[in-house]
Scaffold this active site. Structure first.
Site, PDB file in Angstrom:
ATOM      1  N   GLY A 215       0.827  -1.201   0.000  1.00 50.95           N
ATOM      2  CA  GLY A 215       0.000   0.000   0.000  1.00 50.95           C
ATOM      3  C   GLY A 215       0.857   1.244   0.000  1.00 50.95           C
ATOM      4  N   ASN A 216       0.230   2.388   0.216  1.00 53.28           N
ATOM      5  CA  ASN A 216       0.990   3.632   0.291  1.00 53.28           C
ATOM      6  C   ASN A 216       0.332   4.547   1.320  1.00 53.28           C
ATOM      7  OD1 ASN A 216      -0.963   5.478  -1.143  1.00 53.28           O
ATOM      8  ND2 ASN A 216      -0.654   3.916  -2.721  1.00 53.28           N
ATOM      9  N   ARG A 217       0.928   5.710   1.514  1.00 51.72           N
ATOM     10  CA  ARG A 217       0.522   6.546   2.636  1.00 51.72           C
ATOM     11  C   ARG A 217      -0.607   7.526   2.305  1.00 51.72           C
ATOM     12  NH1 ARG A 217       4.782   6.974   6.550  1.00 51.72           N
ATOM     13  NH2 ARG A 217       4.154   9.121   6.918  1.00 51.72           N
ATOM     14  N   SER A 218      -1.207   7.413   1.127  1.00 49.57           N
ATOM     15  CA  SER A 218      -2.281   8.346   0.774  1.00 49.57           C
ATOM     16  C   SER A 218      -3.496   8.137   1.685  1.00 49.57           C
ATOM     17  CB  SER A 218      -2.695   8.118  -0.680  1.00 49.57           C
ATOM     18  OG  SER A 218      -3.872   8.829  -0.946  1.00 49.57           O
ATOM     19  N   ALA A 281      -3.724   7.659  -5.261  1.00 45.44           N
ATOM     20  CA  ALA A 281      -2.345   7.178  -5.367  1.00 45.44           C
ATOM     21  C   ALA A 281      -2.439   5.720  -5.793  1.00 45.44           C
ATOM     22  CB  ALA A 281      -1.645   7.315  -4.027  1.00 45.44           C
TER      23      ALA A 281
END
Ligand code: C5P
Length: 419
Positions: A215-218, A281
């Site tokens: 995943g990512n931090r968005s 994102a």
């Protein structure tokens, strides 16, 4: 302006008291028409005290004044909040068995309905068909918010907050007044009225096994702000979301998890859209394969009794570039307007802005919103600082630091200009 506040029999009737106050305090002359069931939740005395007027639910009171015809005919706006499944059904089939349904049949002004009920009732095909019928007839149906319902239930079906409903009412009244200068100046802009927009939000999650994902931090906050502002400015908004935030009022949310799901949803929704804003994102890569069972930390001991302590290698494959696909699909056409976001960190080779310009050229979108990101800026925060670039123009619009709502307003200003 003369506003009729219809209240149907749902627990959210208590929120209609706040809506009544907001409308009255804004100087509107509000007549409350509850259904008989609504009075089980909030009594007649409350409505009468807050509106300063007598309250009727049936057509047999003050009969010489013909209230079943007059109230609807004279109204500048009818807002029904909450609109229950039963009320929607009666309105959709043109019944006239109480004062509120009579008002709905005689009103020729804008009508706003805010459905609120349990998720199952809202999602039932009968209710959805009634909502579709009413929408086709021009009723402004405000989609319910998601969240806590009565009891322990959660899901779509919550009445949006009174402030959000008030804003919808103000906009409808402004539209109905045909752009009278005074009314317009005091109301939010509706420069996106009639436009269909798709916004994506959040960071996609690419599953590795049943418990892990890449995943990512968005956080999705900027995408949600873009959707909320577009809806406030009159657009019909679809939010393809990989985030679990509360749906903004008036926005249809299509929940997705992965980049591939987002691609399918965006393609389907973009076919009818005037604008697509890719604020999500989207993960560039996903695990090449999905393990049906949790990947074990230590493998079972082999024949020699020694456990395999090696770490697994996870091969990745590229995800489709959804934004580039949209640009390709429209070919030489000008529609839909495509807006991209670029989260950049400057490096030794180029500044944030230089990376942004290169990306705008590479991606071929119409607008690129460049924001500087890092571990402790932007992600999850309520503020943002962006630079808005337009294809074919050297101008840069610098916005912020500002709330994500204000950034959204600035982005829509640029898009509205292009439209
Ligand atoms: O190239 P980069 O990922 O930085 O571009 C960001 C922009 O492209 C964003 O608007 C994002 O939503 C979009 N994007 C996409 N599909 C991908 C990756 C990014 O649509 N696979």
């Amino acid at each position: 302006m003369k506003v009729v506040l219809g209240v149907a029999g749902g627990i959210a009737a208590y929120k209609a008291c706040s809506l009544l106050r907001l409308l009255s305090e804004a100087g509107h002359d509000v007549t409350v028409v509850p259904t008989a069931s609504a009075l089980h939740f909030v009594g007649e005395a409350t409505w009468a005290a807050l509106s300063g007027k007598p309250v009727h639910t049936d057509v047999w009171s003050d009969i010489t004044e013909v209230p079943h015809v007059r109230i609807g005919q004279e109204a500048d706006l009818v807002v029904v909040a909450p609109a229950t499944a039963d009320l929607l059904a009666r309105a959709a089939t043109g019944q006239a068995d109480d004062l509120l349904t009579n008002v709905l049949l005689t009103a020729r002004c804008p009508v706003v309905m805010a459905p609120a009920m349990h998720t199952e009732m809202y999602e039932h095909p009968a209710t959805q068909a009634n909502i579709a019928t009413l929408s086709e007839r021009g009723v402004h149906v405000v989609p319910p918010a998601s969240g806590r319902l009565t009891g322990r239930d959660t899901g779509p079906g919550r009445l949006p907050e009174p402030e959000q409903l008030f804003e919808v009412c103000v906009r409808e009244l402004a539209r109905a007044s045909g752009g009278a200068a005074g009314a317009r100046a005091a109301t939010p802009r509706d420069d996106l009225a009639g436009r269909r927009v798709v916004v994506t939000a959040g960071g996609t999650r690419e599953p590795l096994d049943p418990v892990r994902y890449l995943g990512n931090r968005s956080s999705g906050k900027q995408g949600y702000a873009l959707a909320a502002v577009a809806a406030r400015r009159g657009a019909q908004v679809v939010l393809v979301s990989a985030a679990a935030l509360e749906a903004p009022a008036g926005v249809r949310v299509v929940p997705v998890e992965t980049a591939l799901q987002m691609e399918v949803a965006v393609r389907a929704e973009a076919a009818e859209a005037d604008v697509v804003v890719m604020a999500a994102a989207v993960a560039d890569f996903r695990p090449a394969s999905y393990a049906g069972h949790k990947i074990k930390k230590t493998h079972e001991p082999g024949a020699d009794g020694s456990a395999d302590e090696s770490a697994p290698v996870v091969p990745l494959v590229r995800n489709p570039d959804i934004l580039a696909g949209l640009v390709d699909a429209r070919g030489g056409a000008a529609s839909p307007v495509v807006v991209g976001f670029a989260a950049e960190t400057g490096d030794e080779s180029a500044s944030v802005l230089e990376h942004g310009r290169a990306k705008l050229a590479r991606k071929g979108c119409d607008v690129l919103v460049v924001n500087e990101v890092g571990a402790d800026v932007t992600f999850g925060k309520d503020d943002n600082t962006v630079h808005v670039l337009r294809r074919g123009s050297d101008a840069v619009l610098d916005v912020g630091p500002a709330t994500k709502t204000l950034v959204a307003e600035a982005v829509w200003d640029v898009v509205a200009d292009l439209l």
